[in-house]
Design an enzyme around this catalytic site. Structure first.
Site, PDB file in Angstrom:
ATOM      1  N   ASP A 242       0.824  -1.212   0.000  1.00 29.77           N
ATOM      2  CA  ASP A 242       0.000   0.000   0.000  1.00 29.77           C
ATOM      3  C   ASP A 242       0.862   1.268   0.000  1.00 29.77           C
ATOM      4  OD1 ASP A 242      -1.328  -2.287   1.107  1.00 29.77           O
ATOM      5  OD2 ASP A 242      -2.902  -0.999   1.905  1.00 29.77           O
ATOM      6  N   HIS A 244      -1.122   4.473  -0.526  1.00 29.04           N
ATOM      7  CA  HIS A 244      -2.164   5.330   0.060  1.00 29.04           C
ATOM      8  C   HIS A 244      -1.893   6.841  -0.047  1.00 29.04           C
ATOM      9  CE1 HIS A 244      -5.275   2.763   1.566  1.00 29.04           C
ATOM     10  NE2 HIS A 244      -4.424   1.961   2.185  1.00 29.04           N
ATOM     11  N   ASP A 271      -4.102  -0.374  -3.373  1.00 27.53           N
ATOM     12  CA  ASP A 271      -4.283   0.737  -2.426  1.00 27.53           C
ATOM     13  C   ASP A 271      -3.278   1.855  -2.691  1.00 27.53           C
ATOM     14  OD1 ASP A 271      -6.356  -0.697  -1.367  1.00 27.53           O
ATOM     15  OD2 ASP A 271      -5.682  -0.562   0.712  1.00 27.53           O
ATOM     16  N   ASP A 274      -6.445   7.148  -1.579  1.00 28.00           N
ATOM     17  CA  ASP A 274      -7.224   7.324  -0.340  1.00 28.00           C
ATOM     18  C   ASP A 274      -6.304   7.546   0.862  1.00 28.00           C
ATOM     19  OD1 ASP A 274      -9.794   7.233  -1.367  1.00 28.00           O
ATOM     20  OD2 ASP A 274     -10.037   5.084  -1.067  1.00 28.00           O
ATOM     21  N   ARG A 275      -6.876   8.244   1.840  1.00 29.22           N
ATOM     22  CA  ARG A 275      -6.221   8.598   3.103  1.00 29.22           C
ATOM     23  C   ARG A 275      -5.152   9.666   2.896  1.00 29.22           C
ATOM     24  NH1 ARG A 275      -8.116   5.737   7.183  1.00 29.22           N
ATOM     25  NH2 ARG A 275      -9.078   3.706   6.805  1.00 29.22           N
ATOM     26  N   ASN A 303      -8.490  -2.947  -2.362  1.00 26.47           N
ATOM     27  CA  ASN A 303      -9.878  -2.660  -1.969  1.00 26.47           C
ATOM     28  C   ASN A 303     -10.183  -1.165  -2.019  1.00 26.47           C
ATOM     29  OD1 ASN A 303      -8.123  -2.627   0.484  1.00 26.47           O
ATOM     30  ND2 ASN A 303     -10.002  -1.954   1.488  1.00 26.47           N
ATOM     31  N   HIS A 304      -9.141  -0.320  -2.081  1.00 24.11           N
ATOM     32  CA  HIS A 304      -9.377   1.122  -2.183  1.00 24.11           C
ATOM     33  C   HIS A 304      -9.418   1.623  -3.626  1.00 24.11           C
ATOM     34  CE1 HIS A 304      -9.601   2.855   1.894  1.00 24.11           C
ATOM     35  NE2 HIS A 304      -9.053   1.700   2.227  1.00 24.11           N
ATOM     36  N   HIS A 352      -3.756  -8.330  -3.261  1.00 25.76           N
ATOM     37  CA  HIS A 352      -3.805  -7.275  -2.254  1.00 25.76           C
ATOM     38  C   HIS A 352      -4.254  -7.786  -0.898  1.00 25.76           C
ATOM     39  CE1 HIS A 352      -4.105  -3.340  -0.467  1.00 25.76           C
ATOM     40  NE2 HIS A 352      -5.320  -3.668  -0.039  1.00 25.76           N
ATOM     41  N   ARG A 400     -12.818  -6.718   9.894  1.00 26.15           N
ATOM     42  CA  ARG A 400     -13.135  -5.584   9.014  1.00 26.15           C
ATOM     43  C   ARG A 400     -14.617  -5.523   8.661  1.00 26.15           C
ATOM     44  NH1 ARG A 400      -8.366  -3.620   6.316  1.00 26.15           N
ATOM     45  NH2 ARG A 400      -6.599  -5.045   6.521  1.00 26.15           N
ATOM     46  N   HIS A 427      -2.378  -4.783   2.384  1.00 24.31           N
ATOM     47  CA  HIS A 427      -3.691  -4.575   3.007  1.00 24.31           C
ATOM     48  C   HIS A 427      -3.672  -4.246   4.497  1.00 24.31           C
ATOM     49  CE1 HIS A 427      -8.015  -4.808   2.974  1.00 24.31           C
ATOM     50  NE2 HIS A 427      -8.127  -6.013   3.495  1.00 24.31           N
TER      51      HIS A 427
END
Length: 499
Positions: A242, A244, A271, A274-275, A303-304, A352, A400, A427
């Site tokens: 990730d 991010h 990923d 995001d964030r 997943n993002h 991922h 989750r 992840h």
């Protein structure tokens, strides 16, 4: 003693780890807004343990469940947070924080209608509470937006954003002095200019951004769902987890490990966005390298790279702030074509999330997944993006709230069925940037150091050589970045400092 079939390198310290120069790890970066971490994943896990002990002593106390729910939210265990908030409300239906925290859990999981019901309850009880009213209104807006999107999606003749673009007629203004594609093509010179341009906090012209997106969609759409690559004995590849939206840490990876090239290939394991608030910069840089080296620079979906996550965790807001809603719609189309897994030499499988909710899944089953869509709530595609390993045997409900957790026996069975040696997944944030689990057969790599400017974790990447496919772990620490906070573009509904 480890499992008799454990990989010989299982539990070994990272080899060849680049060490920062004296004082490097202590650089505060105060001028860039990145100081010491506020709290870590271990802090949240410790809080969960403390509240669990309190619950054992007083199982009827709603507040303990509510507080543990908040700790789970901070640790991104949204399923566990949802369960605790629900239990708190079962014990005390007047416990207002329980509604807030259950709503936040459902929001984080993209379950907007369920969240809306809880915000409605809070507004009824506190009709003059501005924060409650704001959250209700924003959640209501999201529910309407999702309903509209479903109505459009049901139209079989849905047009691609590409069909409505006229890139050739877009003019680049004379005052724009940034990088431009050379004859409409990405070159190494363009990529170097782009990274410096982004490092200086400047925006790529929208025409260039659209050119990259249209071209990379065409490249990705031709790829299989399971990418299969061969490393010769003298070749190597770098696997990153990730990122991010942490653009300055991405640049640091290239500084430490070299720029991508035909002799220095990379796999980025989902990923990307995001964030972090430099997600546009990260993803367009990665897409640019994919166009420059299509056979030697690989991108897998996380997943993002999905609409639900992007709406909540910032990427949609960031694209709309820096460009337009139309461009976000095109990003969404491109993400749907990202492959879901990659297999190296028929022995190492990279995805991922992780393995599957059911036994018997084969590589051929992965090849057959129709990936050009938003992921479903269950099934193999969902599992590849969302599942996590656990130390216990068997499977368990995911903390989750999506997919499952899988044990070492599940991993061993899957590997034996498919003739594989081990899996690499991402992840999950890890304190050391990586983790070796399941007797060396399940490796996690995470490449966003000091995640969200507060976790204090290291990042890492893995080098694999064709000669032995042994994972060579390289750790690195966070570098300073401009004073733009993570989650700047995220939904205000994710602000967890509730009441």
């Amino acid at each position: 003693m480890g499992h008799p079939n454990a990989a010989p390198w299982a539990g070994a310290p990272p080899r060849g780890t680049p060490r920062p120069p004296p004082g490097e790890q202590l650089r505060g970066g105060a001028a860039y807004g990145r100081g010491p971490p506020n709290s870590s994943m271990q802090d949240y896990e410790q809080a969960v343990r403390f509240y669990s002990s309190a619950i054992e002593l007083a199982p009827g106390n709603a507040i303990y469940y509510g507080n543990r729910s908040l700790a789970h939210l901070r640790a991104e265990s949204y399923g566990a947070a949802l369960a605790d908030a629900t239990r708190a409300l079962q014990l005390d239906s007047a416990y207002l924080k329980g509604y807030y925290r259950r709503a936040a859990s459902n929001m984080a999981l993209g379950r907007f209608r369920a969240a809306l019901r809880d915000y409605e309850m809070v507004v009824k009880v506190r009709p003059h509470d501005k924060d409650a009213k704001l959250k209700y209104q924003e959640c209501h807006k999201l529910v309407k937006q999702k309903a509209f999107e479903r109505a459009i999606a049901s139209d079989e003749h849905k047009r691609s954003v590409v069909d409505s673009l006229d890139i050739e007629s877009m003019t680049i203004e004379d005052e724009y002095s940034g990088p431009k594609l050379d004859g409409g093509r990405v070159t190494l010179a363009f990529m170097k200019d782009l990274m410096q341009w982004y490092k200086d906090q400047k925006k790529l012209h929208r025409k260039c951004a659209y050119q990259i997106l249209v071209q990379v969609k065409e490249v990705l759409a031709k790829l299989p769902t399971l990418v299969e690559t061969t490393l010769q004995e003298t070749e190597q590849v770098t696997v990153c987890g990730d990122t991010h939206g942490q653009f300055y840490d991405l640049l640091n990876i290239f500084e430490l490990n070299g720029l991508p090239s035909e002799s220095n290939p990379y796999i980025f394991n989902g990923d990307f966005v995001d964030r972090g608030s430099f997600s546009v910069e990260v993803i367009l840089t990665l897409f640019g390298f994919k166009l420059l080296y299509p056979e030697h620079f690989h991108l897998l979906r996380g997943n993002h790279e999905t609409d639900n996550m992007n709406q909540i965790y910032g990427f949609e807001g960031e694209v709309k702030a820096k460009y337009t809603a139309q461009m976000f719609a095109l990003f969404s189309e491109v993400f749907e074509w990202l492959p879901l897994a990659q297999c190296i030499n028929g022995k190492v499988l990279i995805m991922h999330g992780g393995l599957f909710s059911e036994d018997g899944v084969t590589l051929d089953d992965i090849r057959k997944i129709e990936r050009n869509r938003q992921p479903p709530d269950s099934g193999p595609m969902c599992d590849l993006l969302w599942s996590d390993p656990q130390p216990q045997a068997g499977r368990a409900v995911s903390k989750r709230g999506v997919s499952c957790q899988f044990g070492p026996d599940v991993t061993r069975s899957f590997l034996e069925l498919n003739g594989l040696d081990y899996i690499i997944r991402s992840h999950e944030v890890k304190a050391e940037g990586y983790e070796v689990a399941h007797d060396g057969k399940c490796v996690t790599v995470f490449s966003a150091p000091n995640y969200c400017d507060q976790m204090g974790n290291k990042g890492s990447y893995i080098r694999l050589r064709g000669s032995d496919l042994r994972p060579d772990f390289h750790q690195f620490t966070a570098v300073p970045h401009p004073n733009v906070k993570p989650m700047m573009y995220a939904s205000t509904l994710l602000q967890l400092g509730m009441m």
